[in-house]
Design a protein around this motif. Structure first.
Motif, PDB file in Angstrom:
ATOM      1  N   ASP A   2      23.496  24.378  72.647  1.00  0.00           N
ATOM      2  CA  ASP A   2      22.235  24.026  73.292  1.00  0.00           C
ATOM      3  C   ASP A   2      22.148  22.506  73.243  1.00  0.00           C
ATOM      4  OD1 ASP A   2      19.712  23.845  74.364  1.00  0.00           O
ATOM      5  OD2 ASP A   2      18.728  25.053  72.822  1.00  0.00           O
ATOM      6  N   ILE A   9      13.439  26.009  71.574  1.00  0.00           N
ATOM      7  CA  ILE A   9      12.966  27.244  72.203  1.00  0.00           C
ATOM      8  C   ILE A   9      14.134  28.098  72.685  1.00  0.00           C
ATOM      9  CG2 ILE A   9      11.658  28.183  74.158  1.00  0.00           C
ATOM     10  CD1 ILE A   9       9.822  25.665  73.885  1.00  0.00           C
ATOM     11  N   VAL A  10      15.064  27.486  73.418  1.00  0.00           N
ATOM     12  CA  VAL A  10      16.211  28.227  73.942  1.00  0.00           C
ATOM     13  C   VAL A  10      17.144  28.632  72.805  1.00  0.00           C
ATOM     14  CG1 VAL A  10      18.259  28.062  75.427  1.00  0.00           C
ATOM     15  CG2 VAL A  10      16.063  27.181  76.232  1.00  0.00           C
ATOM     16  N   ALA A  12      16.439  29.360  69.697  1.00  0.00           N
ATOM     17  CA  ALA A  12      15.878  30.503  68.979  1.00  0.00           C
ATOM     18  C   ALA A  12      16.055  31.789  69.777  1.00  0.00           C
ATOM     19  CB  ALA A  12      14.402  30.257  68.680  1.00  0.00           C
ATOM     20  N   GLU A  13      15.809  31.724  71.064  1.00  0.00           N
ATOM     21  CA  GLU A  13      15.956  32.923  71.907  1.00  0.00           C
ATOM     22  C   GLU A  13      17.404  33.399  71.931  1.00  0.00           C
ATOM     23  OE1 GLU A  13      14.756  36.094  74.090  1.00  0.00           O
ATOM     24  OE2 GLU A  13      13.452  34.602  73.168  1.00  0.00           O
ATOM     25  N   ARG A  16      18.255  35.027  68.615  1.00  0.00           N
ATOM     26  CA  ARG A  16      17.640  36.359  68.494  1.00  0.00           C
ATOM     27  C   ARG A  16      18.406  37.412  69.300  1.00  0.00           C
ATOM     28  NH1 ARG A  16      12.721  33.307  69.080  1.00  0.00           N
ATOM     29  NH2 ARG A  16      11.835  33.006  67.008  1.00  0.00           N
ATOM     30  N   GLU A  17      19.127  36.956  70.321  1.00  0.00           N
ATOM     31  CA  GLU A  17      19.947  37.866  71.139  1.00  0.00           C
ATOM     32  C   GLU A  17      21.365  38.004  70.592  1.00  0.00           C
ATOM     33  OE1 GLU A  17      18.942  39.780  73.719  1.00  0.00           O
ATOM     34  OE2 GLU A  17      16.917  39.079  73.292  1.00  0.00           O
ATOM     35  N   ARG A  37      11.620  25.822  63.972  1.00  0.00           N
ATOM     36  CA  ARG A  37      11.541  26.995  64.841  1.00  0.00           C
ATOM     37  C   ARG A  37      12.699  27.963  64.576  1.00  0.00           C
ATOM     38  NH1 ARG A  37       8.951  27.881  69.667  1.00  0.00           N
ATOM     39  NH2 ARG A  37       8.466  25.670  69.790  1.00  0.00           N
ATOM     40  N   CYS A  38      13.868  27.425  64.247  1.00  0.00           N
ATOM     41  CA  CYS A  38      15.074  28.241  64.123  1.00  0.00           C
ATOM     42  C   CYS A  38      15.421  28.595  62.684  1.00  0.00           C
ATOM     43  CB  CYS A  38      16.244  27.514  64.789  1.00  0.00           C
ATOM     44  SG  CYS A  38      16.018  27.284  66.566  1.00  0.00           S
TER      45      CYS A  38
END
Length: 136
Positions: A2, A9-10, A12-13, A16-17, A37-38
């Protein structure tokens, strides 16, 4: 990867995937926001500059690169894309986005009296992600 992760934000998403994410941003405040956040996710966040070599990343070490709205802040894009090519494994994917330049040109703070085709430098305190508001 990233690249120019901002507040994560990206990153973390993606984590999570199920992705293992290497993330970086040039702004120390964004790095701290991304780390917070992470926390607890498979995300490694570092400070790094898209305009400089990504020396901490090995060649052919990533299979996906996402760069969301960060390339707008890079003056010379060729070296950045060369570094993306270097760190990407064969068959890797690059997904990036940029703001439409008309958005900046409409804003007289960035345009001044210049034409649409002239390059300008402009900075501001970036809001929307809490305090402190980082300078970009």
């Amino acid at each position: 990867l990233d690249a120019g992760c901002g507040p994560g934000i990206v990153s973390a998403e993606l984590a999570r995937e199920g992705a293992r994410v290497q993330a970086f941003d040039v702004t120390p405040a964004m790095v701290e926001l991304a780390k917070a956040r992470c926390a607890g996710l498979a995300v490694d966040v570092a400070q790094g500059d898209l305009a400089r070599p990504l020396a901490w990343l090995a060649s052919a070490s990533v299979d996906r690169i996402v760069c969301s709205l960060a390339l707008d802040y890079v003056e010379h894009l060729a070296p950045t894309f060369q570094e993306f090519h270097r760190v990407a494994r064969p068959g890797a994917l690059l997904v990036f986005s940029m703001s439409h330049p008309m958005r900046d040109w409409i804003d007289t703070r960035t345009r001044g009296s210049r034409t649409y085709f002239e390059t300008t430098r402009f900075g501001l305190h970036w809001g929307g992600f809490g305090e402190p508001k980082p300078w970009v």
